[in-house]
Write a protein that holds these residues in place. Structure first.
Motif, short mmCIF file in Angstrom:
data_model
loop_
_atom_site.label_atom_id
_atom_site.label_comp_id
_atom_site.label_asym_id
_atom_site.label_seq_id
_atom_site.Cartn_x
_atom_site.Cartn_y
_atom_site.Cartn_z
N SER A 1 0.66 -1.36 -0.20
CA SER A 1 0.22 0.23 -0.35
C SER A 1 0.90 1.14 0.07
N PHE A 2 0.36 2.43 -0.62
CA PHE A 2 0.89 3.46 -0.72
C PHE A 2 0.33 4.52 -1.12
N VAL A 3 0.70 5.91 -0.49
CA VAL A 3 -0.20 6.79 -0.22
C VAL A 3 0.96 8.60 -0.43
N ASN A 4 0.40 9.36 -1.75
CA ASN A 4 0.81 9.85 -2.14
C ASN A 4 2.77 9.61 -2.27
N GLY A 5 2.47 8.27 -3.12
CA GLY A 5 4.19 7.70 -3.55
C GLY A 5 5.50 7.20 -1.42
N GLN A 6 4.42 7.41 -0.85
CA GLN A 6 5.16 6.64 0.68
C GLN A 6 4.26 5.43 0.89
N HIS A 7 5.62 5.18 0.75
CA HIS A 7 5.45 2.78 1.05
C HIS A 7 5.18 2.99 2.66
N THR A 8 3.71 2.34 2.78
CA THR A 8 2.83 2.51 4.41
C THR A 8 2.85 1.36 4.54
N THR A 9 4.12 0.31 5.20
CA THR A 9 4.01 -0.94 5.33
C THR A 9 3.45 -1.33 6.17
N GLN A 10 2.64 -0.42 7.67
CA GLN A 10 1.76 -1.11 8.15
C GLN A 10 0.43 -0.81 7.63
#
Length: 445
Positions: free
Chosen positions: A76-85
């Motif tokens: 999952s990603f938000v605005n290019g940030q990998h949200t590992t949790q």
């Protein structure tokens, strides 16, 4: 730093920006199809159907089902940030998949049966996102933008339209997914009896679980204390009470737990999930980690295998890695499994003590410390005193992540190392034999 981590980040940037070419140390990172390529490059084994790739304004989703995997796996990603949790967007994806499947097949399937074997990726763009920690690994935003539609509604409506349309247009894929759900339902019901018995045993054992010496903080804590240390949480899996003694006495009780094995664990290669419930140690370990139904409620961010640096210790290490790859590959894929590196030697004189993690470090220490230093070979973790062990699991802890190369699947690795003995494996063993010489005697004489 580890180049593997940097390369993984570069690939994520490439997947999130299709058509953009990136270079690192002369290596090219390029993706044509975004999240579809991400799944394709990270698949662990064969899939049941082609990757479903859905794109819309501010959202992209890729989805397929693994042939062998028993759990779920998400990127999952938000605005290019990998949200590992994960976070609210990943929860919405999981819920949306269930709702679409129930509506499409007009049957109230169990959510776990629908999501079994799912591998999916989601990327969304949120205005003024709110994260649950400074590391930005979990999205906490409820809305796509202040005062606008909820993330849950946005993702759910997108799936309801586009995933439902895909299933109607591709009846063969819809039939494959239906059979997968029905198979998962049968397997779950077949395991119900033994799972109930195993849970009762684990519940009784957890009241006084001698194998687990728990810590105060956990990764899945809903309300962390004033000092949020959830990402520091670690569980050391050790061989026997002797090895765990020093770790237990020197650990940080707030963030470090210890689980003691009794002898060598079972070789689980090729066995069904049933063995996890039948084998007491595997069942208690599964309960301690809280991963029976996936990683959503994983209790520790770092699962660390801490075994002796001898043949038996290496064998136990391999058997534990086999267990996780066989039944919980997502734990490895998402970067939670590590090997604890402990010193092999202590070299000291009256003025200085050095701990050496390799023969090369030992030889350097012998040369630097002058004539006839005292040399100790640590044959097991139990030989290291708690006063010394605190240095090896504190700020200077050395953890080696267990990583799977993009060139191999967990099936390939398990078959090669744990399957039938083959000429290819025999050649590998012969080519990688190491003969250690007693170099300290050579240097001292």
């Amino acid at each position: 730093f580890m180049i593997e981590y940097v390369e993984k980040m570069m690939w994520n940037y490439a997947y999130l920006n299709p058509g953009l070419t990136l270079y690192l140390n002369g290596e090219k990172f390029y993706s044509e199809n975004g999240l579809k390529d991400l799944l394709k490059d990270n698949l662990d084994g064969n899939t049941l159907h082609d990757i479903i790739h859905l794109k819309g304004e501010d959202i992209e989703i890729a989805l397929t089902h693994n042939e062998r995997m028993q759990g779920e796996q998400y990127y999952s990603f938000v605005n290019g940030q990998h949200t590992t949790q994960g976070g609210t967007h990943q929860n919405a994806l999981r819920e949306g998949i269930v709702n679409v499947m129930r509506d499409f097949y007009n049957k109230n399937f169990d959510a776990a049966d629908i999501r079994a074997c799912v591998i999916a990726a989601i990327s969304i763009k949120v205005i003024e996102p709110v994260f649950e920690s400074q590391t930005k690994t979990k999205l906490g935003s409820l809305e796509m933008a202040p005062g606008e539609v909820h993330v849950r509604t946005f993702v759910g409506n997108f799936l309801k339209e586009h995933l439902d349309n895909y299933l109607h247009r591709n009846p063969q894929v819809a039939e494959i997914i239906l059979k997968k759900i029905q198979r998962a339902e049968r397997e779950r019901k077949d395991l119900q009896g033994i799972r109930k018995l195993a849970r009762e045993r684990a519940k009784k054992a957890s009241l006084h679980n001698k194998k687990l010496r728990d810590c105060r903080a956990h990764l899945n804590d809903a309300k962390p204390g004033k000092e949020d240390r959830r990402l520091e949480t670690t569980i050391f899996i050790t061989e026997g009470d002797s090895a765990s003694g020093s770790i237990t006495k020197s650990r940080d009780v707030n963030t470090q737990a210890v689980f003691s094995l009794k002898g060598k664990p079972l070789n689980s290669y090729g066995l069904s999930k049933k063995v996890v419930y039948e084998n007491e140690e595997f069942n208690l370990l599964q309960a301690a980690l809280n991963i029976e139904d996936g990683l959503d409620d994983l209790r520790y961010n770092h699962v660390v295998i801490a075994t002796d640096a001898d043949v038996d210790g290496m064998h136990i290490r391999l058997l534990l890695i086999t267990f996780f790859l066989q039944f919980f590959p997502e734990l490895v894929r998402e970067g939670h499994l590590y090997i604890l590196q402990t010193p092999l030697f202590r070299v000291r004189n009256k003025k200085e003590t050095r701990y050496c993690y390799s023969p090369e470090e030992k030889n350097t220490a012998i040369s630097d410390l002058g004539p006839r230093p005292e040399i100790t070979r640590f044959k097991g973790l139990g030989e290291i005193s708690p006063d010394e062990f605190k240095y090896f699991i504190g700020e200077d802890i050395r953890l080696e992540p267990v990583m799977i190369s993009k060139d191999y699947t967990s099936d390939d690795l398990l078959e090669f190392y744990m399957g039938k003995n083959t000429p290819k494996r025999q050649e590998f063993i012969i080519d990688n034999l190491r003969v250690e010489k007693n170099l300290e005697e050579e240097l001292l004489n």
